[in-house]
Design a protein around this motif. Structure first.
Motif, PDB file in Angstrom:
ATOM      1  N   GLN A 111       0.826  -1.201   0.000  1.00 22.68           N
ATOM      2  CA  GLN A 111       0.000   0.000   0.000  1.00 22.68           C
ATOM      3  C   GLN A 111       0.862   1.253   0.000  1.00 22.68           C
ATOM      4  OE1 GLN A 111      -2.495  -0.428   3.479  1.00 22.68           O
ATOM      5  NE2 GLN A 111      -4.043  -1.562   2.347  1.00 22.68           N
ATOM      6  N   VAL A 112       0.332   2.302  -0.607  1.00 22.12           N
ATOM      7  CA  VAL A 112       0.980   3.609  -0.473  1.00 22.12           C
ATOM      8  C   VAL A 112       0.577   4.197   0.877  1.00 22.12           C
ATOM      9  CG1 VAL A 112       1.020   4.020  -2.967  1.00 22.12           C
ATOM     10  CG2 VAL A 112      -0.890   4.880  -1.597  1.00 22.12           C
ATOM     11  N   ASP A 113       1.421   5.090   1.366  1.00 25.75           N
ATOM     12  CA  ASP A 113       1.176   5.695   2.675  1.00 25.75           C
ATOM     13  C   ASP A 113       0.340   6.961   2.484  1.00 25.75           C
ATOM     14  OD1 ASP A 113       1.260   6.899   5.181  1.00 25.75           O
ATOM     15  OD2 ASP A 113       3.245   6.080   5.614  1.00 25.75           O
ATOM     16  N   GLU A 114      -0.961   6.803   2.596  1.00 21.43           N
ATOM     17  CA  GLU A 114      -1.868   7.929   2.374  1.00 21.43           C
ATOM     18  C   GLU A 114      -1.701   9.001   3.454  1.00 21.43           C
ATOM     19  OE1 GLU A 114      -5.774   6.363   2.003  1.00 21.43           O
ATOM     20  OE2 GLU A 114      -5.346   5.290   0.132  1.00 21.43           O
ATOM     21  N   ASP A 115      -1.357   8.590   4.667  1.00 21.30           N
ATOM     22  CA  ASP A 115      -1.152   9.576   5.738  1.00 21.30           C
ATOM     23  C   ASP A 115       0.043  10.470   5.423  1.00 21.30           C
ATOM     24  OD1 ASP A 115      -3.305   8.609   7.176  1.00 21.30           O
ATOM     25  OD2 ASP A 115      -2.079   7.203   8.344  1.00 21.30           O
ATOM     26  N   PHE A 116       1.116   9.868   4.915  1.00 21.33           N
ATOM     27  CA  PHE A 116       2.273  10.683   4.540  1.00 21.33           C
ATOM     28  C   PHE A 116       1.927  11.585   3.358  1.00 21.33           C
ATOM     29  CE2 PHE A 116       6.093  11.674   2.169  1.00 21.33           C
ATOM     30  CZ  PHE A 116       6.981  12.053   3.154  1.00 21.33           C
ATOM     31  N   ILE A 117       1.224  11.039   2.377  1.00 23.31           N
ATOM     32  CA  ILE A 117       0.842  11.828   1.205  1.00 23.31           C
ATOM     33  C   ILE A 117       0.002  13.027   1.605  1.00 23.31           C
ATOM     34  CG2 ILE A 117      -0.549  11.767  -0.915  1.00 23.31           C
ATOM     35  CD1 ILE A 117       0.443   8.858  -1.278  1.00 23.31           C
ATOM     36  N   PHE A 150       5.415  -2.236   6.033  1.00 25.24           N
ATOM     37  CA  PHE A 150       5.807  -0.909   5.569  1.00 25.24           C
ATOM     38  C   PHE A 150       4.852  -0.458   4.465  1.00 25.24           C
ATOM     39  CE2 PHE A 150       7.806  -3.941   2.775  1.00 25.24           C
ATOM     40  CZ  PHE A 150       7.638  -3.384   1.519  1.00 25.24           C
ATOM     41  N   LYS A 151       4.890   0.832   4.210  1.00 27.77           N
ATOM     42  CA  LYS A 151       4.161   1.414   3.095  1.00 27.77           C
ATOM     43  C   LYS A 151       5.140   2.230   2.255  1.00 27.77           C
ATOM     44  CE  LYS A 151      -0.275   1.569   5.527  1.00 27.77           C
ATOM     45  NZ  LYS A 151      -1.373   2.420   6.045  1.00 27.77           N
ATOM     46  N   ILE A 152       4.717   2.579   1.048  1.00 28.95           N
ATOM     47  CA  ILE A 152       5.614   3.283   0.136  1.00 28.95           C
ATOM     48  C   ILE A 152       4.997   4.578  -0.360  1.00 28.95           C
ATOM     49  CG2 ILE A 152       6.791   1.176  -0.620  1.00 28.95           C
ATOM     50  CD1 ILE A 152       5.059   1.274  -3.180  1.00 28.95           C
ATOM     51  N   VAL A 153       5.876   5.463  -0.814  1.00 27.67           N
ATOM     52  CA  VAL A 153       5.471   6.705  -1.480  1.00 27.67           C
ATOM     53  C   VAL A 153       6.296   6.775  -2.770  1.00 27.67           C
ATOM     54  CG1 VAL A 153       5.291   9.215  -1.307  1.00 27.67           C
ATOM     55  CG2 VAL A 153       5.018   7.801   0.746  1.00 27.67           C
ATOM     56  N   PRO A 154       5.750   6.310  -3.903  1.00 30.03           N
ATOM     57  CA  PRO A 154       6.511   6.221  -5.140  1.00 30.03           C
ATOM     58  C   PRO A 154       6.433   7.530  -5.942  1.00 30.03           C
ATOM     59  CG  PRO A 154       4.717   4.584  -5.025  1.00 30.03           C
ATOM     60  CD  PRO A 154       4.433   5.662  -4.034  1.00 30.03           C
ATOM     61  N   ILE A 155       7.603   8.103  -6.264  1.00 29.71           N
ATOM     62  CA  ILE A 155       7.657   9.368  -7.001  1.00 29.71           C
ATOM     63  C   ILE A 155       8.648   9.218  -8.148  1.00 29.71           C
ATOM     64  CG2 ILE A 155       8.166  11.837  -6.894  1.00 29.71           C
ATOM     65  CD1 ILE A 155       7.477  11.742  -3.903  1.00 29.71           C
ATOM     66  N   ALA A 156       8.159   9.395  -9.375  1.00 33.93           N
ATOM     67  CA  ALA A 156       8.988   9.294 -10.571  1.00 33.93           C
ATOM     68  C   ALA A 156       9.355  10.691 -11.064  1.00 33.93           C
ATOM     69  CB  ALA A 156       8.253   8.528 -11.674  1.00 33.93           C
ATOM     70  N   LEU A 157      10.628  10.883 -11.396  1.00 35.18           N
ATOM     71  CA  LEU A 157      11.123  12.197 -11.813  1.00 35.18           C
ATOM     72  C   LEU A 157      11.433  12.212 -13.312  1.00 35.18           C
ATOM     73  CD1 LEU A 157      13.604  13.113  -8.931  1.00 35.18           C
ATOM     74  CD2 LEU A 157      11.166  13.524  -9.084  1.00 35.18           C
ATOM     75  N   GLY A 158      10.665  13.000 -14.040  1.00 31.41           N
ATOM     76  CA  GLY A 158      10.971  13.268 -15.440  1.00 31.41           C
ATOM     77  C   GLY A 158      11.932  14.435 -15.584  1.00 31.41           C
ATOM     78  N   LEU A 159      11.881  15.347 -14.626  1.00 32.90           N
ATOM     79  CA  LEU A 159      12.835  16.457 -14.548  1.00 32.90           C
ATOM     80  C   LEU A 159      13.790  16.193 -13.399  1.00 32.90           C
ATOM     81  CD1 LEU A 159      10.733  19.731 -15.054  1.00 32.90           C
ATOM     82  CD2 LEU A 159      12.381  18.716 -16.646  1.00 32.90           C
ATOM     83  N   GLN A 160      15.100  16.392 -13.641  1.00 32.43           N
ATOM     84  CA  GLN A 160      16.085  16.093 -12.608  1.00 32.43           C
ATOM     85  C   GLN A 160      17.073  17.247 -12.399  1.00 32.43           C
ATOM     86  OE1 GLN A 160      17.560  11.977 -12.377  1.00 32.43           O
ATOM     87  NE2 GLN A 160      16.615  11.600 -14.366  1.00 32.43           N
ATOM     88  N   ASP A 161      16.728  18.438 -12.868  1.00 30.71           N
ATOM     89  CA  ASP A 161      17.612  19.582 -12.706  1.00 30.71           C
ATOM     90  C   ASP A 161      17.667  20.008 -11.237  1.00 30.71           C
ATOM     91  OD1 ASP A 161      15.606  22.177 -12.458  1.00 30.71           O
ATOM     92  OD2 ASP A 161      14.758  20.539 -13.640  1.00 30.71           O
ATOM     93  N   TYR A 162      18.652  20.820 -10.919  1.00 28.21           N
ATOM     94  CA  TYR A 162      18.913  21.205  -9.535  1.00 28.21           C
ATOM     95  C   TYR A 162      17.723  21.917  -8.902  1.00 28.21           C
ATOM     96  CZ  TYR A 162      21.546  22.883  -5.480  1.00 28.21           C
ATOM     97  OH  TYR A 162      21.987  23.132  -4.201  1.00 28.21           O
ATOM     98  N   ASP A 163      17.112  22.842  -9.622  1.00 29.54           N
ATOM     99  CA  ASP A 163      15.983  23.587  -9.055  1.00 29.54           C
ATOM    100  C   ASP A 163      14.814  22.668  -8.736  1.00 29.54           C
ATOM    101  OD1 ASP A 163      17.379  25.953  -9.198  1.00 29.54           O
ATOM    102  OD2 ASP A 163      16.469  26.609 -11.078  1.00 29.54           O
TER     103      ASP A 163
END
Length: 265
Positions: A97-103, A138-151
């Motif tokens: 499961q994703v962690d909805e409380d963290f989200i 445990f639960k997860i929070v999956p985040i995919a990055l298409g942009l990876q610049d410093y800002d």
């Protein structure tokens, strides 16, 4: 129930539970020292036969946490630039499961809720069976990055820190990345050592400077940068290289991909 189904089971790792458990068991270190109270880690995401021993070393070496934020590069560039999945994730070892409380603690900002970015992406998926093998609840929070610049990673790290500060449970940030891609093994070792040194020092500006200086082909540099930045803000002092390997260790080829497992604490 709508859920994120495996995209690379049977390709990057075995598609059935018994074979997958047996493979991870073979890849896992026989002995590990005291568990590291890691705030973040770097772990590779190639096929398990190539990078699985490095990944297994990472997860066998760190303390368990109720929540793992998994940051991975978006190789296919589908969907939002910073994309959060809120679906349950399926693997041959079961559902997570994703962690909805963290989200719910995440501020409104750069992170979008978007499943399209995750549909075919392997960088986050391949971490989950290792978590399932080494940890129980445990639960997860999956985040995919298409942009990876410093800002972008600076903004992402800030939002993660704000959520962690509001959240009551322990959180570990996983940066999913391979290092040098398809270069001579000697070149790979030299380039990867240079980057690993900056990660051990948690020096994000130096890490980005080094990426450009050596023309690095590290695919998950954004996840690594965001993880380092967030962990420094949370009090991490340094990183520790747990294991390094290349695909050539398995294939015997000189053209290799590099893999590093690093704990940040």
């Amino acid at each position: 129930m709508i859920m994120r189904r495996p995209a690379v089971a049977g390709q990057f790792y075995p598609g059935n539970e018994n074979d997958l458990r047996e493979l991870i068991k073979k890849l896992a270190p026989e002995h590990t020292p005291s568990k590291i109270p890691a705030l973040g880690v770097v772990a590779p995401h190639a096929g398990y036969i190539y990078s699985g021993r490095v990944a297994a070393e990472v997860y066998a070496s760190i303390e368990e946490a109720p929540t793992f934020v998994i940051l991975g590069p978006n190789h296919y560039m589908y969907g939002s630039a910073v994309a959060l999945s809120t679906q349950e994730w399926m693997t041959p070892l079961g559902n997570v499961q994703v962690d909805e409380d963290f989200i719910d603690c995440l501020p409104i900002g750069i992170i979008d809720k978007d499943e399209l970015a995750h549909r075919s992406e392997h960088s986050i998926e391949v971490q989950i069976p290792f978590l399932q093998y080494f940890f129980k609840d445990f639960k997860i929070v999956p985040i995919a990055l298409g942009l990876q610049d410093y800002d972008t990673i600076k903004e992402l790290a800030g939002e993660l820190v704000k959520a962690i500060e509001k959240y009551d449970e322990r959180v570990v940030i996983i940066a999913s990345s391979d290092f040098t891609h398809y270069e001579d093994v000697d070149v790979a070792h030299r380039k990867d050592r240079a980057l690993i040194k900056t990660i051990e020092q948690l020096d994000v500006p130096a890490f980005y400077d080094e990426l450009y200086r050596i023309n690095a082909s590290t695919c998950g540099y954004g996840p690594i940068g965001a993880m380092m930045m967030a962990c420094r803000e949370r009090g991490a002092k340094y990183g520790k290289l747990l294991r390094y390997a290349t695909s050539g260790d398995v294939t015997g080829d000189r053209q290799v991909v590099g893999y590093a497992g690093i704990a940040v604490y």
